[in-house]
Every structure is written in structure tokens, then in C-alpha cells.
Design a protein around this motif. Structure first.
Motif, PDB file in Angstrom:
ATOM      1  N   PRO A  43       0.835  -1.203   0.000  1.00 42.43           N
ATOM      2  CA  PRO A  43       0.000   0.000   0.000  1.00 42.43           C
ATOM      3  C   PRO A  43       0.869   1.251   0.000  1.00 42.43           C
ATOM      4  O   PRO A  43       1.858   1.346   0.700  1.00 42.43           O
ATOM      5  CB  PRO A  43      -0.795  -0.113   1.299  1.00 42.43           C
ATOM      6  N   ARG A  44       0.477   2.190  -0.809  1.00 39.51           N
ATOM      7  CA  ARG A  44       1.227   3.445  -0.908  1.00 39.51           C
ATOM      8  C   ARG A  44       0.552   4.478  -0.007  1.00 39.51           C
ATOM      9  O   ARG A  44      -0.663   4.665  -0.063  1.00 39.51           O
ATOM     10  CB  ARG A  44       1.229   3.942  -2.336  1.00 39.51           C
ATOM     11  N   SER A  45       1.338   5.128   0.791  1.00 39.86           N
ATOM     12  CA  SER A  45       0.785   6.178   1.639  1.00 39.86           C
ATOM     13  C   SER A  45       0.933   7.507   0.914  1.00 39.86           C
ATOM     14  O   SER A  45       2.038   8.023   0.746  1.00 39.86           O
ATOM     15  CB  SER A  45       1.506   6.229   2.984  1.00 39.86           C
ATOM     16  N   ALA A  46      -0.187   8.012   0.459  1.00 42.34           N
ATOM     17  CA  ALA A  46      -0.173   9.290  -0.259  1.00 42.34           C
ATOM     18  C   ALA A  46       0.074  10.408   0.743  1.00 42.34           C
ATOM     19  O   ALA A  46      -0.508  10.440   1.819  1.00 42.34           O
ATOM     20  CB  ALA A  46      -1.506   9.499  -0.968  1.00 42.34           C
ATOM     21  N   ARG A  47       0.939  11.306   0.388  1.00 38.30           N
ATOM     22  CA  ARG A  47       1.244  12.422   1.271  1.00 38.30           C
ATOM     23  C   ARG A  47       0.083  13.404   1.219  1.00 38.30           C
ATOM     24  O   ARG A  47      -0.315  13.863   0.146  1.00 38.30           O
ATOM     25  CB  ARG A  47       2.526  13.085   0.807  1.00 38.30           C
ATOM     26  N   GLN A  48      -0.458  13.702   2.393  1.00 40.82           N
ATOM     27  CA  GLN A  48      -1.620  14.573   2.461  1.00 40.82           C
ATOM     28  C   GLN A  48      -1.189  15.981   2.847  1.00 40.82           C
ATOM     29  O   GLN A  48      -0.200  16.166   3.548  1.00 40.82           O
ATOM     30  CB  GLN A  48      -2.605  14.049   3.497  1.00 40.82           C
ATOM     31  N   PRO A  49      -1.969  16.975   2.413  1.00 34.20           N
ATOM     32  CA  PRO A  49      -1.663  18.348   2.819  1.00 34.20           C
ATOM     33  C   PRO A  49      -1.818  18.511   4.338  1.00 34.20           C
ATOM     34  O   PRO A  49      -2.492  17.713   5.001  1.00 34.20           O
ATOM     35  CB  PRO A  49      -2.700  19.191   2.088  1.00 34.20           C
ATOM     36  N   LEU A  50      -1.221  19.554   4.869  1.00 37.73           N
ATOM     37  CA  LEU A  50      -1.226  19.784   6.307  1.00 37.73           C
ATOM     38  C   LEU A  50      -2.639  19.963   6.845  1.00 37.73           C
ATOM     39  O   LEU A  50      -2.978  19.433   7.905  1.00 37.73           O
ATOM     40  CB  LEU A  50      -0.366  21.011   6.641  1.00 37.73           C
ATOM     41  N   TRP A  51      -3.486  20.684   6.108  1.00 40.63           N
ATOM     42  CA  TRP A  51      -4.841  20.923   6.618  1.00 40.63           C
ATOM     43  C   TRP A  51      -5.631  19.627   6.716  1.00 40.63           C
ATOM     44  O   TRP A  51      -6.443  19.466   7.613  1.00 40.63           O
ATOM     45  CB  TRP A  51      -5.572  21.962   5.765  1.00 40.63           C
ATOM     46  N   ARG A  52      -5.398  18.666   5.819  1.00 42.40           N
ATOM     47  CA  ARG A  52      -6.084  17.377   5.909  1.00 42.40           C
ATOM     48  C   ARG A  52      -5.585  16.568   7.101  1.00 42.40           C
ATOM     49  O   ARG A  52      -6.356  15.867   7.751  1.00 42.40           O
ATOM     50  CB  ARG A  52      -5.871  16.570   4.647  1.00 42.40           C
ATOM     51  N   GLN A  53      -4.294  16.648   7.373  1.00 44.48           N
ATOM     52  CA  GLN A  53      -3.746  15.946   8.530  1.00 44.48           C
ATOM     53  C   GLN A  53      -4.327  16.512   9.824  1.00 44.48           C
ATOM     54  O   GLN A  53      -4.674  15.761  10.732  1.00 44.48           O
ATOM     55  CB  GLN A  53      -2.218  16.051   8.542  1.00 44.48           C
ATOM     56  N   ILE A  54      -4.455  17.838   9.891  1.00 50.19           N
ATOM     57  CA  ILE A  54      -5.017  18.469  11.095  1.00 50.19           C
ATOM     58  C   ILE A  54      -6.486  18.101  11.245  1.00 50.19           C
ATOM     59  O   ILE A  54      -6.939  17.739  12.337  1.00 50.19           O
ATOM     60  CB  ILE A  54      -4.826  19.998  11.038  1.00 50.19           C
ATOM     61  N   PHE A  55      -7.258  18.176  10.160  1.00 52.55           N
ATOM     62  CA  PHE A  55      -8.675  17.805  10.237  1.00 52.55           C
ATOM     63  C   PHE A  55      -8.838  16.348  10.631  1.00 52.55           C
ATOM     64  O   PHE A  55      -9.720  15.999  11.404  1.00 52.55           O
ATOM     65  CB  PHE A  55      -9.380  18.058   8.905  1.00 52.55           C
ATOM     66  N   GLY A  56      -7.993  15.477  10.086  1.00 49.74           N
ATOM     67  CA  GLY A  56      -8.057  14.063  10.439  1.00 49.74           C
ATOM     68  C   GLY A  56      -7.740  13.819  11.899  1.00 49.74           C
ATOM     69  O   GLY A  56      -8.361  12.989  12.559  1.00 49.74           O
ATOM     70  N   THR A  57      -6.773  14.554  12.421  1.00 45.75           N
ATOM     71  CA  THR A  57      -6.406  14.411  13.829  1.00 45.75           C
ATOM     72  C   THR A  57      -7.528  14.884  14.737  1.00 45.75           C
ATOM     73  O   THR A  57      -7.784  14.278  15.781  1.00 45.75           O
ATOM     74  CB  THR A  57      -5.119  15.210  14.118  1.00 45.75           C
ATOM     75  N   LEU A  58      -8.212  15.947  14.354  1.00 39.97           N
ATOM     76  CA  LEU A  58      -9.285  16.488  15.194  1.00 39.97           C
ATOM     77  C   LEU A  58     -10.609  15.752  15.025  1.00 39.97           C
ATOM     78  O   LEU A  58     -11.552  16.034  15.752  1.00 39.97           O
ATOM     79  CB  LEU A  58      -9.478  17.975  14.884  1.00 39.97           C
ATOM     80  N   GLY A  59     -10.723  14.844  14.082  1.00 37.96           N
ATOM     81  CA  GLY A  59     -11.938  14.062  13.952  1.00 37.96           C
ATOM     82  C   GLY A  59     -12.659  14.212  12.634  1.00 37.96           C
ATOM     83  O   GLY A  59     -13.764  13.717  12.470  1.00 37.96           O
ATOM     84  N   GLY A  60     -12.089  14.924  11.693  1.00 37.51           N
ATOM     85  CA  GLY A  60     -12.714  15.052  10.379  1.00 37.51           C
ATOM     86  C   GLY A  60     -13.646  16.248  10.304  1.00 37.51           C
ATOM     87  O   GLY A  60     -13.717  17.096  11.189  1.00 37.51           O
TER      88      GLY A  60
END
Length: 113
Positions: A43-60
Motif C-alpha cells: 500500500p502506498r501512503s499518499a502524502r496529504q496536505p497539512l490541513w487534511r492531517q489536522i482535520f483528520g487528527t481532530l476528527g474530520g
């Protein structure tokens, strides 16, 4: 406690020892094809933008909508309900906390300094 070898030579053990000494021949390109297939299945881990990483960490997005709504209600409550709370204070307390007329508690936010 150790086990001793039997006094006779085991033909099966001799065949296994011979097999361990000489690895089987590998056809040309087999190892390259196996590594290529393994790389394709990994599986390839696509590099996500910073704002998506933050939203994902906070719950979407649902959690972010809840946080935004809570912030809006907090700003509204801080500005709109402050005058009503000032009326509930005693006259002595109201005199010490008087901020004047205008935008209520938002006057404090507009002051530079």
C-alpha cells in the motif's frame, strides 16, 4: 541434558545436510519479478496536505463543524449576553464593571493595546 547422536549415519540427515550446503538454482529474473510484484501490492501512503492531517487528527469534517459552531456560539454569547449579565449584578458591582454603551463586551475587543 544433551542428546547423543545415534552411532549409525542416517541417510535422511545426510540428504538434508547436502541440501543445506548447496542452495537450489534460481532462474534468471525470478527475484526481480518477485520484488516487483511485492512492490505493486504494497500500500502506498499518499502524502496529504497539512490541513487534511489536522482535520483528520481532530476528527474530520463533522468534528470541525462542531468546533466552528461552538466558537460562533461562544462569540455570540460573549457579546450579546454580557449586557444582560451586567443587569443582574448589584449596583456597586455594576459601577466597577461598567464598560459603557455600544457593543457590549465587544468594546473590549476593539480596544488597541
Amino acid at each position: 541434558m544433551t542428546q547423543s547422536k545415534p552411532p549409525f549415519d542416517d541417510p535422511l540427515e545426510a540428504a538434508f545436510a547436502e541440501a543445506r550446503r548447496m542452495p537450489p538454482p534460481v532462474p534468471d529474473g525470478l527475484l526481480a519479478r518477485v520484488i516487483a510484484d511485492a512492490g505493486a501490492e504494497r500500500p502506498r501512503s499518499a502524502r496529504q496536505p497539512l490541513w487534511r492531517q489536522i482535520f483528520g487528527t481532530l476528527g474530520g469534517w463533522p468534528a470541525m463543524a462542531g468546533l466552528a459552531m461552538t466558537a460562533c456560539v461562544g462569540i455570540w454569547a460573549g457579546g450579546a449576553l454580557t449586557d444582560d449579565l451586567m443587569l443582574a449584578l448589584t449596583p456597586l458591582d455594576a459601577a466597577t464593571l461598567d464598560i459603557g454603551t455600544g457593543l457590549g463586551a465587544f468594546d473590549l475587543l476593539l480596544v488597541d493595546g
